[in-house]
Structures are given as structure tokens and as C-alpha cells.
Design a protein around this motif. Structure first.
Motif, mmCIF file in Angstrom:
data_model
loop_
_atom_site.group_PDB
_atom_site.id
_atom_site.type_symbol
_atom_site.label_atom_id
_atom_site.label_comp_id
_atom_site.label_asym_id
_atom_site.label_seq_id
_atom_site.Cartn_x
_atom_site.Cartn_y
_atom_site.Cartn_z
ATOM 1 N N PHE B 6 0.989 -1.072 -0.047
ATOM 2 C CA PHE B 6 -0.020 -0.020 0.018
ATOM 3 C C PHE B 6 0.869 1.263 -0.058
ATOM 4 O O PHE B 6 2.015 1.056 0.223
ATOM 5 C CB PHE B 6 -0.788 0.060 1.171
ATOM 6 N N ASP B 7 0.353 2.386 -0.215
ATOM 7 C CA ASP B 7 1.063 3.619 -0.169
ATOM 8 C C ASP B 7 0.551 4.121 1.086
ATOM 9 O O ASP B 7 -0.447 3.862 1.960
ATOM 10 C CB ASP B 7 0.849 4.620 -1.387
ATOM 11 N N TYR B 8 1.565 5.414 1.483
ATOM 12 C CA TYR B 8 1.288 5.853 2.839
ATOM 13 C C TYR B 8 1.603 7.202 2.910
ATOM 14 O O TYR B 8 2.480 7.749 2.498
ATOM 15 C CB TYR B 8 2.393 5.221 3.898
ATOM 16 N N ARG B 9 0.584 8.038 3.618
ATOM 17 C CA ARG B 9 0.800 9.426 3.395
ATOM 18 C C ARG B 9 0.555 9.871 4.869
ATOM 19 O O ARG B 9 -0.304 9.415 5.797
ATOM 20 C CB ARG B 9 -0.049 10.136 2.756
ATOM 21 N N ARG B 10 1.446 10.832 5.426
ATOM 22 C CA ARG B 10 1.092 11.283 6.641
ATOM 23 C C ARG B 10 0.917 12.870 6.626
ATOM 24 O O ARG B 10 1.706 13.623 6.859
ATOM 25 C CB ARG B 10 2.389 11.271 7.795
ATOM 26 N N ILE B 31 -5.260 5.549 9.338
ATOM 27 C CA ILE B 31 -4.828 4.640 10.548
ATOM 28 C C ILE B 31 -4.371 5.835 11.435
ATOM 29 O O ILE B 31 -3.594 7.009 11.203
ATOM 30 C CB ILE B 31 -3.509 4.018 9.644
ATOM 31 N N ALA B 32 -4.470 5.318 12.698
ATOM 32 C CA ALA B 32 -3.953 6.276 13.964
ATOM 33 C C ALA B 32 -3.255 5.360 14.573
ATOM 34 O O ALA B 32 -1.929 5.130 14.275
ATOM 35 C CB ALA B 32 -5.339 6.675 14.597
ATOM 36 N N GLY B 33 -3.618 4.647 15.632
ATOM 37 C CA GLY B 33 -2.814 3.718 16.501
ATOM 38 C C GLY B 33 -2.615 2.426 15.490
ATOM 39 O O GLY B 33 -1.718 1.667 15.901
ATOM 40 N N ASP B 53 -2.267 8.561 7.444
ATOM 41 C CA ASP B 53 -1.947 8.481 8.985
ATOM 42 C C ASP B 53 -2.222 9.580 9.568
ATOM 43 O O ASP B 53 -1.353 10.496 9.552
ATOM 44 C CB ASP B 53 -0.290 8.155 9.088
ATOM 45 N N ARG B 56 -0.804 11.719 14.199
ATOM 46 C CA ARG B 56 0.017 12.724 15.148
ATOM 47 C C ARG B 56 -0.715 14.127 14.845
ATOM 48 O O ARG B 56 -0.167 15.290 15.443
ATOM 49 C CB ARG B 56 1.203 12.973 14.249
#
Lengths: 165, 288
Positions: B6-10, B31-33, B53, B56
Motif C-alpha cells: 500500500f502507499d502511505y501518507r502522513r 490509520i491512527a494507532g 496516517d 500525530r
């Protein structure tokens, strides 16, 4: 840079580390395979067994339920980096696990030790019930739990009775 | 197993997260915890293209006292709530329930918003929010709406959340000083998924319960209220006979799924045992 990897920078056992990691890589695999900290074990990969327990910003977490990218900027401690914690607390736990036969194959032991350390930091004189409750998320398949609870209780007792300088 | 690709961004702030979610919608997961999502990914039961994500985002970590209610930011973790004197004092039901949620290492990561959005039928916080008649803030780039807990949970892992919405906060009415709050559940071991559980709030005067809200977990495809039992408990003084009537009634209000390990009849029995235990405790502790 590959679209599905990210560069992360964090502290592991007190040392600054920067690596490019696949985003789907979990923290415990990163610690084991990229950094060689094989004291954290991989058991169930679903958060049930506790073998992968590590400290993330000073709190126990499941290393299989945290992505390495989520640890970016954080401080991680594995069992390898904890020997000097809390005036020898971890060393005392390790010694007592050994002398009371609280481990056999050792697979669960790093997770047990990190959970026990966290308990004794917050609650220096836990009851056996409190010890069992706190370790309920760490599975042992060799010795059972009696000796492990004995060892944690014995460390609590010893440190209480013989305060260190 | 390992998680699929998958890809991920914050994203740096909440508006950026909402924009991303609006663009990717059903292909993305918040997604959090990660304490519910990562097991699903590792089992390959979920395969989002993108994880956003929000873990934060400080604006979702507030705990505030409003006019007659407490507002809990979606990113507050189970351990944050367990340590909060405000929660212990104003929402003792929640405080009791948190000790039953998984294990310390999971409570250090898992969040209230994530737990509610996952909508596991055995979720402790879902039952508490239903018993307390809570409201959830669902936020998207289109705007904010408040949805009652009773309308939010729609089935196993199914909720009222649209693909572009994030559960950002929970509003729970605080009760008067005399409010009774009891949470209890039965699990094979501490921290395991509950086979049955209940969350009850009520007030007692002149030996009778009033304003009873009784939510059940682990005994249906979602957390449910037990309206017939609630009405029975309010209909007259609490005594042994009424307790036994309630125990009989609640077994019929539970609607457990077929499960070879814990058959429906067993879960119905357990929820009755929990209710008897709870009501006897209220009876024993009742003033005068």
C-alpha cells in the motif's frame, strides 16, 4: 525514491538511525532485519502473543502492530538497549528469570522482561494479581506463568528490601 | 503474514487529511494507532491502496468539558483515557471499561476514534458510548455532522461513516453525582475479546431504577441496547424477583451469531449472568 518507501530517522537504543524503508514494513521486522536487533521476536503478527514487544517513546508497544514509518522521529528501545535502565532494574529481572527458571526456550522472554520492567517502574510493589494482569498480553508456551510471576514478584521484593545507593 | 502493498501518507494537518481522503475515498484507510487495522492488514483481510496516517494530528487529541458533556478527541488513546482524572470522575463507565480493552502495549497505541470506527461487535467503548447516548463527530471536506451512537453502529465492522469521513470526536453527556455506572464482561482471559459484556447507567431513588440505559457487547452483530429489559427495570422496585425476570428477558434481547466455539445459547446465558451480578451489586449497594 520508490513511491512506496519512505526515509525515516529515529533513535534506536540511544543511537540515531536513518534508513529508507518500505511503508508496509512493520517496526519489529525493521529492527530485526535492517538493524540486527534480533532480541525482539516475531510470533503471531496479529498483536496477540507479545513476543515482539519493544518500547516506543518509553512505552511498550507491539512491534508487529506499528509500521516502521510510524516510528519516524521516535525513540525505540529493544531488549538489547535496556540493560542500564532504572538503576539496574532490567539486569535484576534478567538475573531473577534465570535463577528461578522463568524461561525455557526464551522466545517470549524479551517481551516478558519489557512488560515486567514497565510494570515495576509504575508500580514497584505489585500484587501477584497485578503482575498477572500486566503480563496477560505476553504468551509463554514453555514454563507456564508461575515462575515468571515468581521472578517479577521476587525482584520487586528484593529491590524494596535492599534500596540501592 | 505480512501486510499487503500500500502507499502511505502522513498529512500535516486535519484539512490536508480530509482533502486526501476526499480524493481517495474508499481506496484509502485512515490509520491512527493501527491496533485494529494492522492485524487486518497482516491477515490480508483488508487491502487499502493508501493509508492516511492521522496519528500525530494534535487537534484530535483534546479532552474538553462542555456544557453538560465531555468531548473526547478521536486520537486520545486508551491509556490517555485510563490516566485521566476527568474521565474517572465524570465518566466512570468508560474508566471501568478501559481496563478490559486488550493489554497495556495495545492500550498505548489504540485510540477511541479508531476503536469506534472499527465497530467490532465486542468493542467495549462502543457499548459505553451507546449506554451513555453519545454523539460522534463525523468530519469530511464537505462539513461536519453529529451522529448518535445508536445510529452509528450498523453491523459487523459497519458504521454510518461515509468513505470521506473521519470520526474526529466523541461527545458523552456527564451524569449527576448519583448516577450508577457499571461495566462488566466475560472473556476467556483478561484482554481477550469478550464473549459477552454489558454497560449500564441508571439512577436509583426509592428503590427503583430510573433512566436505565443498558448496552450489550459481543452478543449481536453490533453493540445493542436492551430496551425491554430497560423498561422492566424502570417499571417497579428492584428486588430479587425483578432481577430474575430481567435475566430471563435479556437472554431474548441478545442476538448472538452462530459460532461453534461459543454457541448463541452460551452467550445468552453469559449476558444473563452478567446482568444478575450487576443488579445484585446495585441492590446490595443501594442506600437505605
Amino acid at each position: 525514491m520508490n513511491a512506496k518507501s519512505r526515509r525515516i530517522a529515529l533513535t534506536v537504543n540511544g543511537e540515531a538511525v536513518a534508513r529508507e524503508v518500505p511503508v508496509r514494513l512493520n517496526l519489529v521486522d525493521f529492527l530485526r532485519h535492517d538493524l540486527g536487533f534480533t532480541g525482539s521476536h516475531v510470533g503471531c503478527e496479529q498483536g496477540a502473543c507479545g513476543a515482539c514487544t519493544v518500547l516506543l517513546d518509553d512505552q511498550t508497544v507491539r512491534g508487529c502492530l506499528v509500521l516502521a514509518v510510524q516510528a519516524d522521529g521516535c525513540a525505540v528501545q529493544t531488549i538489547e538497549g535496556t540493560s542500564n535502565n532504572d538503576n539496574g532494574l532490567m539486569a535484576d529481572l534478567q538475573e531473577m528469570f534465570l535463577s528461578l527458571n522463568a524461561l525455557q526456550c526464551g522466545f517470549c522472554t524479551p517481551g516478558m522482561l519489557l512488560s515486567a520492567q514497565e510494570l515495576l517502574r509504575a508500580n514497584p510493589r505489585p500484587s501477584r494479581e497485578e503482575i498477572r494482569d500486566y503480563l496477560s498480553g505476553n504468551f509463554c508456551r514453555c514454563t507456564g506463568y508461575q515462575a515468571i510471576v515468581d521472578a517479577v514478584a521476587a525482584v520487586a521484593r528484593a529491590r524494596h528490601e535492599e534500596p540501592r545507593p | 503474514m505480512k501486510a499487503p502493498d500500500f502507499d502511505y501518507r502522513r498529512p500535516a494537518d486535519l484539512p490536508a487529511a480530509l482533502t486526501l481522503l476526499a480524493r481517495h475515498g474508499a481506496e484509502a484507510s485512515i490509520i491512527a494507532g493501527g491496533q485494529s487495522l494492522l492485524p487486518l492488514l497482516n491477515f490480508r483481510l483488508a487491502a487499502p491502496q493508501l493509508l492516511i496516517d492521522i496519528g500525530r494530528l494534535g487537534e484530535l487529541k483534546q479532552l474538553t468539558e462542555g456544557d453538560g458533556h465531555i468531548e473526547i478527541g478521536g486520537l486520545l488513546r486508551h491509556c490517555d483515557l485510563a490516566a485521566s482524572p476527568l474521565i474517572a470522575q465524570a465518566l466512570p463507565l468508560l474508566h471501568q471499561a478501559i481496563g478490559h480493552i486488550a493489554h497495556p502495549a495495545v492500550r498505548h497505541r489504540g485510540t477511541i476514534g479508531g476503536s469506534l470506527a472499527m465497530a467490532d461487535p465486542a468493542g467495549e467503548l462502543a457499548a459505553c458510548c451507546l449506554a451513555l447516548d453519545g454523539q460522534f463527530s463525523l468530519l469530511s471536506a464537505r462539513g461536519q455532522r453529529w451522529v448518535a451512537a445508536g445510529d452509528f453502529f450498523q453491523g459487523i465492522y459497519e458504521t454510518a461513516l461515509a468513505p470521506d469521513e473521519i470520526l474526529t470526536a466523541v461527545r458523552l453527556p456527564r451524569g449527576g453525582p448519583g448516577r450508577i455506572s457499571i461495566f462488566d464482561e466475560v472473556a476467556r482471559r483478561r484482554g481477550d475479546f469478550a464473549m459477552a459484556g454489558l454497560a449500564l447507567v441508571a439512577e436509583a431513588y426509592s428503590g427503583t431504577l430510573h433512566g436505565v440505559r443498558l448496552a450489550l457487547l459481543g452478543v449481536a452483530d453490533r453493540t445493542i441496547l436492551a430496551p425491554s429489559t430497560m423498561a422492566l427495570l424502570e417499571a417497579g422496585p428492584l428486588d430479587q424477583a425483578r432481577i430474575e425476570q430481567a435475566v430471563e428477558l435479556i437472554a431474548g434481547e441478545a442476538d448472538p451469531p452462530e459460532d461453534p466455539a461459543y454457541p448463541p445459547a452460551y452467550r445468552r446465558h453469559l449476558v444473563g449472568v452478567l446482568l444478575r451480578r450487576t443488579l445484585r451489586r446495585i441492590l446490595a449497594e443501594a442506600p437505605g
